[in-house]
Design a protein around this motif. Structure first.
Motif, PDB file in Angstrom:
ATOM      1  N   PRO A  10       0.794  -1.235   0.000  1.00  0.00           N
ATOM      2  CA  PRO A  10       0.000   0.000   0.000  1.00  0.00           C
ATOM      3  C   PRO A  10       0.821   1.278   0.000  1.00  0.00           C
ATOM      4  N   LYS A  11       1.983   1.275   0.649  1.00  0.00           N
ATOM      5  CA  LYS A  11       2.778   2.508   0.689  1.00  0.00           C
ATOM      6  C   LYS A  11       3.265   2.913  -0.696  1.00  0.00           C
ATOM      7  N   TYR A  12       3.446   1.946  -1.603  1.00  0.00           N
ATOM      8  CA  TYR A  12       3.864   2.284  -2.961  1.00  0.00           C
ATOM      9  C   TYR A  12       2.771   3.072  -3.683  1.00  0.00           C
ATOM     10  N   PHE A  13       1.517   2.629  -3.516  1.00  0.00           N
ATOM     11  CA  PHE A  13       0.408   3.317  -4.162  1.00  0.00           C
ATOM     12  C   PHE A  13       0.261   4.733  -3.619  1.00  0.00           C
ATOM     13  N   VAL A  14       0.278   4.881  -2.297  1.00  0.00           N
ATOM     14  CA  VAL A  14       0.098   6.192  -1.676  1.00  0.00           C
ATOM     15  C   VAL A  14       1.204   7.146  -2.109  1.00  0.00           C
ATOM     16  N   ALA A  15       2.453   6.684  -2.069  1.00  0.00           N
ATOM     17  CA  ALA A  15       3.581   7.543  -2.435  1.00  0.00           C
ATOM     18  C   ALA A  15       3.530   7.933  -3.908  1.00  0.00           C
ATOM     19  N   ALA A  16       3.179   6.994  -4.778  1.00  0.00           N
ATOM     20  CA  ALA A  16       3.189   7.269  -6.219  1.00  0.00           C
ATOM     21  C   ALA A  16       2.142   8.300  -6.606  1.00  0.00           C
ATOM     22  N   VAL A  17       0.895   8.093  -6.198  1.00  0.00           N
ATOM     23  CA  VAL A  17      -0.156   9.030  -6.617  1.00  0.00           C
ATOM     24  C   VAL A  17       0.026  10.383  -5.946  1.00  0.00           C
ATOM     25  N   ALA A  18       0.535  10.426  -4.723  1.00  0.00           N
ATOM     26  CA  ALA A  18       0.792  11.704  -4.062  1.00  0.00           C
ATOM     27  C   ALA A  18       1.878  12.478  -4.794  1.00  0.00           C
ATOM     28  N   ALA A  19       2.933  11.782  -5.240  1.00  0.00           N
ATOM     29  CA  ALA A  19       4.013  12.448  -5.970  1.00  0.00           C
ATOM     30  C   ALA A  19       3.504  13.041  -7.278  1.00  0.00           C
ATOM     31  N   VAL A  20       2.663  12.300  -8.005  1.00  0.00           N
ATOM     32  CA  VAL A  20       2.128  12.824  -9.263  1.00  0.00           C
ATOM     33  C   VAL A  20       1.218  14.013  -8.991  1.00  0.00           C
ATOM     34  N   ALA A  21       0.411  13.948  -7.932  1.00  0.00           N
ATOM     35  CA  ALA A  21      -0.454  15.079  -7.589  1.00  0.00           C
ATOM     36  C   ALA A  21       0.376  16.327  -7.289  1.00  0.00           C
ATOM     37  N   ILE A  22       1.454  16.168  -6.512  1.00  0.00           N
ATOM     38  CA  ILE A  22       2.328  17.312  -6.204  1.00  0.00           C
ATOM     39  C   ILE A  22       2.992  17.825  -7.474  1.00  0.00           C
ATOM     40  N   GLY A  23       3.423  16.896  -8.352  1.00  0.00           N
ATOM     41  CA  GLY A  23       4.026  17.319  -9.615  1.00  0.00           C
ATOM     42  C   GLY A  23       3.062  18.090 -10.486  1.00  0.00           C
ATOM     43  N   ALA A  24       1.789  17.680 -10.501  1.00  0.00           N
ATOM     44  CA  ALA A  24       0.795  18.408 -11.291  1.00  0.00           C
ATOM     45  C   ALA A  24       0.544  19.799 -10.717  1.00  0.00           C
ATOM     46  N   ILE A  25       0.487  19.899  -9.387  1.00  0.00           N
ATOM     47  CA  ILE A  25       0.330  21.216  -8.750  1.00  0.00           C
ATOM     48  C   ILE A  25       1.537  22.098  -9.066  1.00  0.00           C
ATOM     49  N   HIS A  26       2.731  21.497  -9.049  1.00  0.00           N
ATOM     50  CA  HIS A  26       3.947  22.216  -9.447  1.00  0.00           C
ATOM     51  C   HIS A  26       3.793  22.767 -10.868  1.00  0.00           C
ATOM     52  N   ALA A  27       3.240  21.951 -11.774  1.00  0.00           N
ATOM     53  CA  ALA A  27       3.058  22.391 -13.160  1.00  0.00           C
ATOM     54  C   ALA A  27       2.076  23.557 -13.249  1.00  0.00           C
ATOM     55  N   VAL A  28       1.040  23.533 -12.420  1.00  0.00           N
ATOM     56  CA  VAL A  28       0.093  24.655 -12.402  1.00  0.00           C
ATOM     57  C   VAL A  28       0.805  25.937 -12.000  1.00  0.00           C
ATOM     58  N   ILE A  29       1.585  25.860 -10.937  1.00  0.00           N
ATOM     59  CA  ILE A  29       2.259  27.057 -10.411  1.00  0.00           C
ATOM     60  C   ILE A  29       3.257  27.606 -11.416  1.00  0.00           C
ATOM     61  N   LYS A  30       4.053  26.717 -12.034  1.00  0.00           N
ATOM     62  CA  LYS A  30       5.102  27.210 -12.931  1.00  0.00           C
ATOM     63  C   LYS A  30       4.542  27.805 -14.221  1.00  0.00           C
ATOM     64  N   ASP A  31       3.271  27.494 -14.546  1.00  0.00           N
ATOM     65  CA  ASP A  31       2.682  28.009 -15.775  1.00  0.00           C
ATOM     66  C   ASP A  31       1.778  29.215 -15.544  1.00  0.00           C
ATOM     67  N   ILE A  32       1.694  29.719 -14.321  1.00  0.00           N
ATOM     68  CA  ILE A  32       1.022  31.002 -14.098  1.00  0.00           C
ATOM     69  C   ILE A  32       1.812  32.065 -14.871  1.00  0.00           C
ATOM     70  N   PRO A  33       1.155  32.889 -15.711  1.00  0.00           N
ATOM     71  CA  PRO A  33       1.888  33.750 -16.651  1.00  0.00           C
ATOM     72  C   PRO A  33       3.085  34.520 -16.096  1.00  0.00           C
ATOM     73  N   PRO A  34       2.991  35.231 -14.945  1.00  0.00           N
ATOM     74  CA  PRO A  34       4.197  35.931 -14.459  1.00  0.00           C
ATOM     75  C   PRO A  34       5.348  34.975 -14.131  1.00  0.00           C
ATOM     76  N   LEU A  35       5.019  33.825 -13.525  1.00  0.00           N
ATOM     77  CA  LEU A  35       6.066  32.858 -13.207  1.00  0.00           C
ATOM     78  C   LEU A  35       6.605  32.201 -14.473  1.00  0.00           C
ATOM     79  N   TYR A  36       5.737  31.933 -15.436  1.00  0.00           N
ATOM     80  CA  TYR A  36       6.182  31.377 -16.711  1.00  0.00           C
ATOM     81  C   TYR A  36       7.202  32.305 -17.374  1.00  0.00           C
ATOM     82  N   GLU A  37       6.906  33.595 -17.359  1.00  0.00           N
ATOM     83  CA  GLU A  37       7.833  34.567 -17.960  1.00  0.00           C
ATOM     84  C   GLU A  37       9.144  34.614 -17.179  1.00  0.00           C
TER      85      GLU A  37
END
Length: 660
Positions: A54-81
């Motif tokens: 079970p710890k593999y599942f929890v760690a994997a999906v949590a990491a992808v969720a954090i990575g997706a949130i990271h992608a949202v933040i880095k693509d906010i127009p001022p930060l993207y620029e």
């Protein structure tokens, strides 16, 4: 130690580390848990490691969720620029950190957990070492997490320096060991996680030769061996190419250096490594009604995908080194180097690319047919599998198009936007393809990694969010990169070109990443709620081991006064070798990591980061920092050890009164 000697030291440490790791794998870690191989095993022995999955599942999906949130933040127009104009620092935050978080902590951990479920059932025997599997998980988790944080922090610092007009080479020199040490340490820990995974897979497959019980899927074992070795090759290359002299040469050889990193490095990890593992997992669960026909197709996929991907990898390394030497040593441009190579550039690249693409599409086509026309069509996870197949079809087709010489030259002329097009291709393959397939296979096989499997309609809704998100992100990233690339290729600076894409392009990417994040945040919530009992049991076991690693202490140990353990800990900790008192008291789970990590911090890390440019002399700052570290760490260790020992003695006295 002079700074120019660091590269040689890294090479020595790398070789010594691999040799030490091999000794630990074969002699130390398995310990008494590894018995002489038998010809048959009971079902409960084969499935023994399921309790840790079970710890593999929890760690994997949590990491992808954090990575997706990271992608949202880095693509906010001022930060993207800001990131677009931050040079190499922006690349570290935008690409390196996020990609490693998603593919290593997300993809690799998920693939590892699935492998530990399938491989014992396929080989008919338990894993070679459960301790090795556990070590692999925690090293991968800690190493990849540290690598992510280190790259984000360094990216911010280097980005600010780049925006102040400081060239990357100058900034790198000014940072000195503050740049090399965090990346090197986290990458090494992450590498140990990969290598212990590889060792456990290969050794388990090797010793399973003695098993005599029927194994109808034994022909699939080679997929896992090749997949593990592909990841091994990729991580070894990753360690080598971040050494200062190698990194400097690759940067000087750009764009031919890109053939080595990231292209060859990424392809051996993703295609040879990850897709081979996915093929073995998919063929284990998705079976053809005609067993013989299915076996022939699975063999065809293997002997197309694996040789093609290895040829592809070797071709990129060959071209990267050959054309890189022409650029670095002879001063040729990339176009001139390509012309000098002639057919040696085009023919191997196209042949290996076509063979690899054929193998990938054979794999995807086989999975697609078995899902659509088999029992799994309406099962939980089928929507994720179909999404992964569609994304990889598109992504791999784009990869082949990018190899065409006119397209390749245009991408190089487009500069950073050209790199963004290639990165969009990689993100589609990773986010939309590999991760979707892994999640789909996890649920498709009915594996209750999280304690239970969600309903099919739930996974279809989540997969819908992921599909729309990945598609929106990909199309927005491609459109933005093409618009900017055309402007840069025509001679307009990137800073003046950004206005053509702002704010709509980055907003579209942020929206796509947000939708994708919603999907994996929901999966993370499901995994967290479904593993409550597992996490409580794990925490209780950790506390038990913290109290006494060997369970109930033997009588001779109970008669030793606590002050002896404290004295041993005081003496060892004050000279930078903590943990002796913990080990003597029977708590090796705590003591051994302290004994290994303490000298590293006291006599390697602190002198390295406080001495000027690693000159080898103990400066005043080093002495003060070491004194503070030794005092605080020793005092903390003594207090905690005393508290635990006193608590254990109170419990023993209470038990004695109750039983007396």
């Amino acid at each position: 130690m002079h700074i120019e000697h660091i590269t040689n030291l890294q090479a020595v440490l790398f070789v010594g580390g691999v040799a030490t790791l091999a000794y630990v794998v074969f002699r130390v870690i398995p310990g008494v848990n590894v018995e002489r191989p038998r010809t048959s095993y009971r079902s409960e022995e084969i499935t023994a490691y399921d309790r840790a999955l079970p710890k593999y599942f929890v760690a994997a999906v949590a990491a992808v969720a954090i990575g997706a949130i990271h992608a949202v933040i880095k693509d906010i127009p001022p930060l993207y620029e800001w990131l677009a104009l931050a040079g190499h620092g922006g690349h570290l935050i935008r690409d390196i950190a996020n990609t490693h978080l998603v593919i290593v902590l997300g993809g690799t951990v998920a693939a590892t957990g699935l492998t530990w479920y399938v491989l014992p059932r396929m080989t008919g025997r338990p894993l070679y070492s459960e301790r090795l599997a556990s070590l692999s998980f925690w090293c991968t988790l800690i190493g990849a997490g540290g690598f992510y944080l280190a790259n984000v922090a360094l990216g911010i610092v280097l980005g600010r320096m780049a925006r102040q007009g400081i060239p990357y080479d100058v900034a790198k020199s000014q940072l000195g060991v503050w740049r090399a040490v965090p990346i090197g340490v986290s990458a090494s820990v992450m590498g140990i996680g990969y290598w212990t995974f590889v060792a456990d897979v290969v050794i388990t497959a090797w010793v399973s030769r003695r098993v005599e019980t029927p194994r109808p899927h034994a022909h699939l074992i080679k997929y896992f061996v090749i997949g593990a070795l592909g990841l091994f090759a990729g991580t070894v290359q990753g360690v080598i190419q971040v050494m200062p002299s190698q990194e400097a040469w690759i940067r000087a050889a750009v764009p031919a250096g890109h053939y080595i990193d990231p292209i060859a490095h990424a392809h051996v990890n993703l295609v040879t490594g990850m897709l081979s593992l996915i093929a073995g997992l998919a063929f284990f669960w998705l079976r053809d009604e005609d067993a013989e026909r299915g076996r022939r197709r699975e063999q065809l996929v293997f002997w197309t995908l694996v040789p093609g991907s290895l040829m592809f990898y070797a071709t990129f390394l060959f071209l990267g080194f050959s054309e890189g030497r022409l650029i670095v040593d002879h001063g040729l441009s990339f176009e001139q180097a390509m012309a000098r190579m002639g057919p040696l550039h085009v023919v191997p690249l196209m042949v290996s690319g076509i063979v690899t693409l054929t193998g990938v599409w054979l794999l995807l086509g086989t999975i697609l047919i078995r899902v659509l026309f088999g029992h799994a069509r309406r099962a939980a996870g089928s929507a994720f599998v179909l999404l992964g197949i569609a994304a990889l079809f598109v992504g791999t087709a784009q990869g082949l198009i990018q190899l065409l010489p006119p397209v390749k030259l245009w991408l190089e002329a487009a500069g950073q936007p050209g790199d963004a097009i290639a990165n969009a291709h990689a993100q589609l393959n990773i986010l939309g393809g590999v991760l979707s397939l892994l999640v789909g296979l996890l649920f498709l096989g009915g594996v209750g990694f999280a304690g239970r499997v969600p309903r099919p309609e739930v996974t279809r809704r989540i997969a819908g969010f992921a599909a729309v998100g990945a598609g929106t992100y990909y199309l927005s990233a491609m459109a933005t990169a093409v618009v900017l690339g055309r402007s840069v290729a025509s001679g307009r600076p990137l800073g003046r070109s950004l206005g053509l894409a702002l704010p709509w392009g980055p907003l579209g990417m942020a929206l796509g990443a947000a939708l994708y994040a919603v999907a994996f945040v929901r999966l993370s919530g499901f995994g967290w709620s479904a593993t409550t009992a597992y996490r409580k049991a794990g925490w209780a076991e950790f506390l038990r081991r913290l109290a006494a690693d060997e369970g109930s202490s033997p009588r001779w140990r109970q008669r030793i006064p606590v002050v002896y353990y404290l004295a041993a800990e005081l003496l060892s900790g004050s000279v930078g070798f903590p943990g002796l008192g913990w080990i003597l008291s029977g708590r090796s789970t705590v003591g051994l990591p302290m004994a290994l990590g303490g000298p590293f911090l006291a006599w390697a890390m602190i002198p390295l980061v406080t001495s000027p440019r690693g000159a080898g002399t103990l400066s005043h700052h080093t002495i003060v920092a070491d004194a503070l570290y030794l005092s605080i760490s020793t005092l903390t260790s003594l207090l905690v050890l005393w508290w635990i020992e006193a608590r254990e003695q109170r419990i023993r006295r209470l038990e004695a009164r109750l039983t007396g």
